[in-house]
Structure formats: structure tokens, C-alpha cells
Design a protein around this motif. Structure first.
Motif, short mmCIF file in Angstrom:
data_model
loop_
_atom_site.label_atom_id
_atom_site.label_comp_id
_atom_site.label_asym_id
_atom_site.label_seq_id
_atom_site.Cartn_x
_atom_site.Cartn_y
_atom_site.Cartn_z
N VAL A 1 9.23 1.37 -21.85
CA VAL A 1 10.49 1.79 -21.81
C VAL A 1 10.66 3.18 -22.31
O VAL A 1 10.43 3.33 -23.50
CB VAL A 1 11.70 0.92 -22.41
N VAL A 2 11.05 4.12 -21.24
CA VAL A 2 10.98 5.55 -21.68
C VAL A 2 12.25 6.12 -21.53
O VAL A 2 12.87 6.31 -20.56
CB VAL A 2 9.73 6.34 -21.01
N LEU B 1 19.45 3.96 -18.00
CA LEU B 1 19.56 2.60 -18.72
C LEU B 1 18.71 2.48 -19.68
O LEU B 1 18.99 1.64 -20.53
CB LEU B 1 19.43 1.56 -17.52
N ALA B 2 17.48 2.95 -19.55
CA ALA B 2 16.59 2.85 -20.82
C ALA B 2 16.93 3.31 -21.88
O ALA B 2 16.91 2.81 -23.07
CB ALA B 2 15.03 3.45 -20.25
N GLN B 3 17.67 4.62 -21.81
CA GLN B 3 18.40 5.18 -23.00
C GLN B 3 19.27 4.41 -23.64
O GLN B 3 19.60 4.36 -24.80
CB GLN B 3 19.03 6.49 -22.63
N LYS B 4 20.23 3.58 -22.61
CA LYS B 4 21.59 3.05 -23.10
C LYS B 4 20.86 1.53 -23.57
O LYS B 4 21.26 1.23 -24.65
CB LYS B 4 22.25 2.76 -21.89
N ASP B 5 20.11 0.93 -23.15
CA ASP B 5 19.89 -0.35 -23.33
C ASP B 5 18.59 -0.73 -24.13
O ASP B 5 18.58 -1.62 -25.07
CB ASP B 5 19.79 -1.30 -22.00
N GLN B 6 17.86 0.34 -24.24
CA GLN B 6 16.82 0.39 -25.15
C GLN B 6 15.95 -0.98 -25.48
O GLN B 6 15.58 -1.35 -24.19
CB GLN B 6 17.25 0.96 -26.69
N GLY B 7 15.91 -1.59 -26.62
CA GLY B 7 15.33 -2.82 -26.89
C GLY B 7 15.90 -3.84 -26.01
O GLY B 7 14.75 -4.97 -25.72
N ARG B 8 16.84 -3.87 -25.54
CA ARG B 8 17.44 -5.14 -24.96
C ARG B 8 16.53 -5.35 -23.71
O ARG B 8 16.47 -6.62 -23.09
CB ARG B 8 18.80 -4.74 -24.40
N ILE B 9 16.12 -4.15 -22.67
CA ILE B 9 15.27 -4.48 -21.54
C ILE B 9 14.11 -5.31 -22.00
O ILE B 9 13.91 -6.33 -21.02
CB ILE B 9 14.72 -2.95 -21.36
N GLN B 10 13.03 -5.01 -22.86
CA GLN B 10 12.13 -5.77 -23.00
C GLN B 10 12.34 -7.29 -23.51
O GLN B 10 11.65 -8.14 -23.64
CB GLN B 10 11.14 -5.07 -24.13
N GLU B 11 13.71 -7.42 -24.23
CA GLU B 11 14.08 -8.64 -24.65
C GLU B 11 14.38 -9.54 -23.31
O GLU B 11 14.08 -10.67 -23.26
CB GLU B 11 15.47 -8.64 -25.51
N ARG B 12 15.06 -8.78 -22.31
CA ARG B 12 15.51 -9.69 -21.30
C ARG B 12 14.31 -9.66 -20.24
O ARG B 12 14.18 -10.65 -19.47
CB ARG B 12 16.55 -9.06 -20.30
N GLN C 1 5.50 -0.68 -25.03
CA GLN C 1 5.88 0.51 -26.05
C GLN C 1 7.33 0.90 -25.57
O GLN C 1 7.69 0.56 -24.20
CB GLN C 1 4.90 1.64 -25.43
N MET C 2 7.96 1.47 -26.63
CA MET C 2 9.44 1.96 -26.20
C MET C 2 9.64 3.42 -27.02
O MET C 2 8.94 3.63 -28.18
CB MET C 2 10.41 1.11 -26.59
N ASP C 3 9.88 4.47 -26.23
CA ASP C 3 10.10 5.51 -26.88
C ASP C 3 11.74 6.11 -26.12
O ASP C 3 11.77 6.65 -25.33
CB ASP C 3 9.09 6.72 -26.47
N VAL C 4 12.72 6.00 -27.17
CA VAL C 4 13.97 6.64 -26.74
C VAL C 4 14.46 7.44 -27.66
O VAL C 4 15.69 7.63 -27.93
CB VAL C 4 15.12 5.26 -26.72
N ARG C 5 13.44 8.25 -28.37
CA ARG C 5 13.86 9.20 -29.12
C ARG C 5 14.56 10.29 -28.85
O ARG C 5 14.28 10.57 -27.47
CB ARG C 5 12.67 9.60 -30.31
N GLU C 6 15.58 11.22 -29.62
CA GLU C 6 16.16 12.42 -29.06
C GLU C 6 15.24 13.34 -29.19
O GLU C 6 15.74 14.16 -30.08
CB GLU C 6 17.45 12.46 -29.47
N TYR C 7 14.33 13.68 -28.71
CA TYR C 7 13.58 15.07 -28.78
C TYR C 7 14.70 16.19 -28.46
O TYR C 7 15.07 15.98 -27.41
CB TYR C 7 12.21 14.80 -27.76
#
Ligand code: SF4
Length: 448
Positions: A102-103, A84-95, A124-130
Motif C-alpha cells: 500500500v503506497v 484511497l491508499a492514503q485515505k484507507d491506509q491499514g484498512r486495505i490490507q485488513e480487508r 508493506q505500507m508507506d503512507v507517510r507525508e514526505y
């Protein structure tokens, strides 16, 4: 509050639990110890899963409970990891602005850095595709010391219309064979006797690997054969395969590798060709049943479990009758049955003709009744046979010992036995989801 405790909640599938072992391992390597009490924790990690129903509600419900705790204790670090962190990304910290980190699924190895940065620089948020990082390479905090999961690939190149995995885990990435073997050998040296090879589409392992000589690329059958040679291992399992990738070579490798257990999870999803097409599953019912025949001939005594979805958009009574027909013919040992519910972000969520809930419920009950009857019949066939079982510990109610056959059947034993021991058990009675047995001396014939 203890300064160095963490609380880790895991919401999902085996891949998610495997990631949690890594999250726990990283936090322990940083000097922290686990706790079950949020008020004692300095770090709370919610490792989320987007596959399960109501995943969003569960996440935001849990975050809601953490808010007053965070207000009382601003030093508490709240982390959301996983799909869900990967899917919702910035929305999590908005809500939920009280979330510190968010990792995403690909960025897990950066968790400790993100935690430290959140203390000095804020959320912090890191959802990059390493693509160069593999969670399996991280330290693990495992529940058992006699069995372990080993990740062999992440992501999936298929596009089943009901599934969120390709969106949140990305394209398939296989781990180099040498890395996997090194991990398995290390585990075996430390006393692990059973491993489960883990991948979203595990038997497509290796397709994405590149080697200087393309003919030398290891595939899943090669992986099974090589892991089978590891000294000290007694049982090898794998999940989750796609029927399409059960090549003759994979079946042959299973049949000839003595440590590969006689059990496969073989997801059917639907018995209707029309629905399978709408799901973008690449096989059809006859082909599926043909594979089952070949596998059962090659690996006598093998037990087969499956997944079935009821009420996929557009499923008619005729389609559902086809599912009942295939389930009746396949005679699975067990089945995970699901009522279809739209997952935001999947193609099927946009399909028209969603099936009314009361229709789904009624079909679901018919399917469960059929499978319960078959499961009981399959269990009853085991009564009187003797199996080697691996003791897993006390059952959940603490009344008996729980052990498992190579065919993945749960056996309840009256005798108290230490987890990790192998004993012989004679089956005395059958139930749809477990057997009961008694320990017998190590003589006589052992069934698979
Ligand atoms: S093969 Fe499995 S993981 Fe891949 S898209 Fe289909 S259901 Fe999802």
C-alpha cells in the motif's frame, strides 16, 4: 508468466493519471514492460482515486478478482497506490490481506523499494507525508510523445466540504520554479509541443514557497510567463484552477502569453450563494459572473468549461433555479455535471438534509438539457471558421482523426493524419461535444 511485466490500472483524475505515468516510468526503469493481461503480470498496480463515486467498491471489486490469481501465483505482487491508499491506509490490507504493497500519494518514489521489501519481509505500507519528494522528479512512461502533463503543485489549502483532496493529498506544496522549467525545457527538446500544468489548485501555485526574499516568491502568473518563453512549445494549458485565485495578474499573463491556450476550466459547483457558502467556496454568484466577464474581455474567444454539482445537501428548488440561472448566463462551452454523492471523510457527508435521489436525478436531467443546448449553440458559432488544430490520433471508433483546437474543442477530421501534427481545419458541422472539420491549405485567417 513473464518475469518482468506489469499491469497498471488507473481509476481517477488527471493528477492520478500523472502519478500513473510516474508509476509506469519507475517500473520500466526497473526493466519491466507493460501488459494488459493480469495472468502475465508479475506486478499489478491499482492506482486509486477517492474522488470518483463508488471508488471503494471498485477497488475492492478489483482486488476480489485478483485474489484467485494471487493464490495460484504467490510471486504476483499486488499494489494499491493513490488517494484511497492514503485515505484507507491499514484498512486495505485488513480487508484484502493478499495486497503486498500500500503506497500513499506522498510516498510514490519509494514504490520499488517497497516491492523489493515485500518479497523478503511480507506486506508493506508507506503512507507517510514526505515533504521532500515530488512525483514529477521521477521517470515517466507517457502515452504521447507530443504532449505531457507537468505537475506544479500537489495538495490544496482550501476546505471545500464535498472534497476529499485536502485529506488525501494534504496541504499545498509547490514545486520550485527552476525544477518545473527544467522539466518543461527537457520535454520541449524531446519534441513535446503541448504541456498541461497540473495542480489540485493550480493557480494558487507558489503561495507556499519560501524564498530568502519574500517579494521574490514566484506565483502562478510568473510561472505562466516563464513557461511561455520555453523554446519549441506551442501550447500551454493548466488545470484545475480555483476561481478565487484568478487574480488580475493571472488574467494579464494569460492574455499576453501567446502559447497559453484560450481555454480555462472554471469550476462553478453551484449558482446558489447559500449552497456555495455550505460548500465553503469563497466566491458568490455575482463575483463569479464578474470574473467571467473580465476574463472574456481580456482573452477574446476564450472557451470556458466548468463543474457543477447537483443535489448538494440542503439544496432547495430555489437554489437549483439559481444554478440554472447562472449556467444560462455564463454560457459555458461545456460542463462536467455531477450528482452529489457523499464521500466518506468529507464534512458534507455528515450534513443532514441529503436530497432524495429521485429529486437529484430530475434536477440533473434539467441541467444537462440546458447545458447540451448551450454547448450546441456555442459549437454552432464555430461553423465556417478555420482553426489551427493539433492532431491527437484516431478517434475511439477508428472512423476519423481526432484533433483539438487551442480552445480545447475536439474536431473530427476525415483525413488520416499523424498524431502530433498541426494542421488548419475549417469547421463544417457542429455537435454539442465535438465539431467536424476539413483540412484546408495553410492560407487565410485563423480563428482562436
Ligand atoms: S479547491 Fe478544489 S481541490 Fe481544493 S478542496 Fe476545493 S474542490 Fe478540493
Amino acid at each position: 508468466m513473464a518475469a518482468s511485466r506489469y499491469l497498471l490500472r488507473t481509476f481517477g483524475c488527471q493528477m492520478n493519471e500523472h502519478d500513473s505515468e510516474r508509476i509506469g516510468g519507475m517500473l520500466r526503469s526497473d526493466g519491466m514492460t507493460p501488459t494488459g493481461d493480469p495472468s502475465e503480470a508479475r506486478v499489478v498496480v491499482l492506482n486509486t482515486c477517492a474522488i470518483r463515486e463508488n471508488a471503494d467498491n471498485r477497488l475492492y471489486g478489483n482486488l476480489g478478482h485478483l485474489k484467485p490469481l494471487k493464490e495460484r501465483n504467490p510471486d504476483l505482487r499486488v499494489v494499491v497506490a493513490g488517494c484511497l491508499a492514503q485515505k484507507d491506509q491499514g484498512r486495505i490490507q485488513e480487508r484484502a490481506p493478499w495486497v503486498d504493497v500500500v503506497v500513499g500519494t506522498h510516498a510514490l518514489p519509494h514504490l520499488l523499494d517497497l516491492l523489493r521489501l515485500s518479497e523478503t519481509d511480507g506486506p508493506q505500507m508507506d503512507v507517510r507525508e514526505y515533504t521532500d519528494l515530488f512525483p514529477s522528479a521521477l521517470p515517466a512512461a507517457r502515452e504521447d510523445d507530443f504532449r505531457a502533463w507537468v505537475s506544479v503543485s500537489v495538495g490544496c489549502d482550501n476546505a471545500c466540504t464535498f472534497c476529499i483532496v485536502p485529506l488525501v493529498r494534504g496541504a499545498q506544496r509547490s514545486r520550485p520554479l527552476g525544477d518545473i522549467l527544467a522539466e518543461v525545457q527537457g520535454l520541449a527538446r524531446r519534441g513535446v509541443v503541448e504541456i498541461t500544468l497540473l495542480g489540485q489548485n493550480v493557480n494558487a501555485y507558489g503561495r507556499d514557497l519560501t524564498t530568502p526574499d519574500r517579494s521574490g516568491r514566484p506565483l502562478f502568473a510568473d510561472l505562466l510567463r516563464r513557461v511561455n518563453e520555453v523554446e519549441g512549445l506551442r501550447r500551454i494549458r493548466f488545470t484545475s484552477p480555483h476561481p478565487h485565485d484568478f487574480t488580475q495578474d493571472v488574467i494579464a499573463a494569460m492574455a499576453e502569453s501567446e502559447n497559453v491556450c484560450e481555454h480555462i476550466h472554471f469550476p462553478l459547483q453551484s449558482g446558489s450563494d447559500r449552497v456555495l457558502k455550505a460548500m465553503r467556496r469563497s466566491y458568490r454568484r455575482d463575483r463569479y459572473l464578474g470574473w467571467l466577464d473580465r476574463i472574456r474581455k481580456a482573452v477574446p474567444g476564450i472557451a470556458i468549461s466548468t463543474d457543477v454539482i447537483v443535489g448538494f445537501p440542503g439544496e432547495t428548488e430555489g437554489d437549483f433555479a439559481d444554478t440554472l440561472d447562472v449556467v444560462g448566463r455564463a454560457r459555458f462551452e461545456s460542463a462536467y455535471t455531477f450528482q452529489y454523492s457523499a464521500r466518506p471523510g468529507t464534512r458534507a457527508a455528515l450534513f443532514e438534509q441529503q436530497v432524495p435521489q429521485e429529486v437529484v436525478q430530475e434536477r440533473f436531467e434539467r441541467l444537462v438539457a440546458l447545458q447540451e443546448r448551450i454547448s450546441l449553440e456555442r459549437s454552432t458559432e464555430q461553423v465556417g471558421k478555420t482553426f489551427e488544430v493539433l492532431v491527437e490520433g484516431g478517434d475511439r471508433k477508428g472512423r476519423s482523426t481526432q484533433a483539438r483546437t487551442r480552445t480545447n474543442r475536439i474536431v473530427h477530421l476525415r483525413e488520416p493524419l499523424g498524431a502530433g501534427a498541426f494542421v488548419l481545419a475549417r469547421i463544417v458541422s457542429a455537435h454539442p461535444h465535438h465539431l467536424t472539420g476539413e483540412v484546408v491549405p495553410a492560407v487565410g485567417t485563423v480563428a482562436v
